[in-house]
Design a protein around this motif. Structure first.
Motif, short mmCIF file in Angstrom:
data_model
loop_
_atom_site.label_atom_id
_atom_site.label_comp_id
_atom_site.label_asym_id
_atom_site.label_seq_id
_atom_site.Cartn_x
_atom_site.Cartn_y
_atom_site.Cartn_z
N HIS A 28 32.66 24.00 9.99
CA HIS A 28 33.35 25.20 9.49
C HIS A 28 34.58 24.78 8.69
O HIS A 28 34.84 25.30 7.60
CB HIS A 28 33.73 26.11 10.66
N SER A 29 35.31 23.80 9.21
CA SER A 29 36.47 23.28 8.47
C SER A 29 36.05 22.68 7.15
O SER A 29 36.71 22.89 6.12
CB SER A 29 37.20 22.22 9.30
N LEU A 30 34.97 21.94 7.15
CA LEU A 30 34.47 21.34 5.91
C LEU A 30 34.04 22.42 4.92
O LEU A 30 34.36 22.35 3.73
CB LEU A 30 33.30 20.40 6.21
N ALA A 31 33.35 23.45 5.42
CA ALA A 31 32.92 24.54 4.54
C ALA A 31 34.12 25.24 3.92
O ALA A 31 34.13 25.53 2.72
CB ALA A 31 32.06 25.53 5.33
N ARG A 32 35.13 25.52 4.70
CA ARG A 32 36.33 26.19 4.18
C ARG A 32 37.08 25.29 3.20
O ARG A 32 37.62 25.75 2.20
CB ARG A 32 37.25 26.65 5.31
N TRP A 33 37.10 23.98 3.48
CA TRP A 33 37.74 23.03 2.57
C TRP A 33 37.02 23.07 1.22
O TRP A 33 37.68 23.10 0.18
CB TRP A 33 37.70 21.62 3.15
N THR A 34 35.68 23.07 1.24
CA THR A 34 34.95 23.09 -0.03
C THR A 34 35.22 24.36 -0.81
O THR A 34 35.33 24.32 -2.04
CB THR A 34 33.43 22.91 0.17
N GLU A 35 35.33 25.48 -0.11
CA GLU A 35 35.65 26.74 -0.79
C GLU A 35 36.99 26.64 -1.52
O GLU A 35 37.13 27.12 -2.65
CB GLU A 35 35.73 27.90 0.21
N GLY A 36 37.95 26.01 -0.88
CA GLY A 36 39.28 25.91 -1.47
C GLY A 36 39.41 24.86 -2.55
O GLY A 36 40.40 24.85 -3.29
N VAL B 25 23.86 34.38 6.18
CA VAL B 25 23.63 33.11 5.49
C VAL B 25 22.80 33.42 4.25
O VAL B 25 21.59 33.25 4.24
CB VAL B 25 22.90 32.10 6.42
N GLY B 26 23.45 33.90 3.23
CA GLY B 26 22.76 34.35 2.03
C GLY B 26 21.87 33.29 1.42
O GLY B 26 22.24 32.13 1.32
N GLY B 27 20.64 33.73 1.04
CA GLY B 27 19.74 32.84 0.32
C GLY B 27 18.76 32.07 1.17
O GLY B 27 17.87 31.42 0.63
N GLY C 13 21.94 24.01 8.08
CA GLY C 13 22.59 23.72 9.35
C GLY C 13 24.08 24.03 9.30
O GLY C 13 24.62 24.67 10.20
N VAL C 14 24.74 23.59 8.26
CA VAL C 14 26.17 23.86 8.09
C VAL C 14 26.44 25.36 8.05
O VAL C 14 27.32 25.87 8.74
CB VAL C 14 26.72 23.19 6.81
#
Length: 135
Positions: free
Chosen positions: A107-115, A58-60, A37-38
């Motif tokens: 999207h903000s959460l996903a980018r935060w996790t990347e960083g 959305v790889g995988g 979902g994310v």
């Protein structure tokens, strides 16, 4: 254990409370914050996708899981499915206004996790070391 005052007031007022076991907001939260979902919401925040394009973006994700995720998000009013009556069939997926709002948050959460990967990995190593030293 006492409930926070705000929660007790919401329960009395009949307002949704995600911490309440029977609250319908829990299933919505589960759909929006699920693994796929994310990632689907984050991808659709960038643009409209056809199914096969979205699967690559959305790889995988398996075809089955992507179809289930899209159907669930469509049912929740977050994703719009636009089927074009052409041959071969063409279906485009985009976000509804409600989906755009949710996608902005995840999207903000996903980018935060990347960083934050280096900090989280360091914390995991430190945790594992502490656990290994504990008898």
């Amino acid at each position: 254990m006492a409930q926070p005052a705000g929660r007790a007031v919401r329960e009395r007022a009949g307002e949704p409370d995600v911490n309440s076991p029977m609250c319908p907001s829990r299933s919505i939260l589960e759909h929006v914050t699920s693994r796929w979902g994310v990632l689907v919401l984050a991808a659709l925040a960038e643009r409209t996708y056809r199914f096969s394009e979205l699967r690559r973006a959305v790889g995988g994700v398996s075809e089955k899981m992507l179809a289930q995720t899209l159907q669930t998000l469509e049912r929740d009013g977050l994703v719009h499915r636009d089927a074009h009556p052409v041959i071969p069939p063409r279906v485009d997926y985009s976000l509804t206004p409600l989906g755009q709002e949710a996608a902005g948050l995840v999207h903000s959460l996903a980018r935060w996790t990347e960083g934050r990967v280096p900090e989280v990995e360091a914390a995991r190593v430190a945790y594992d070391v502490r656990r290994a030293q504990t008898p």
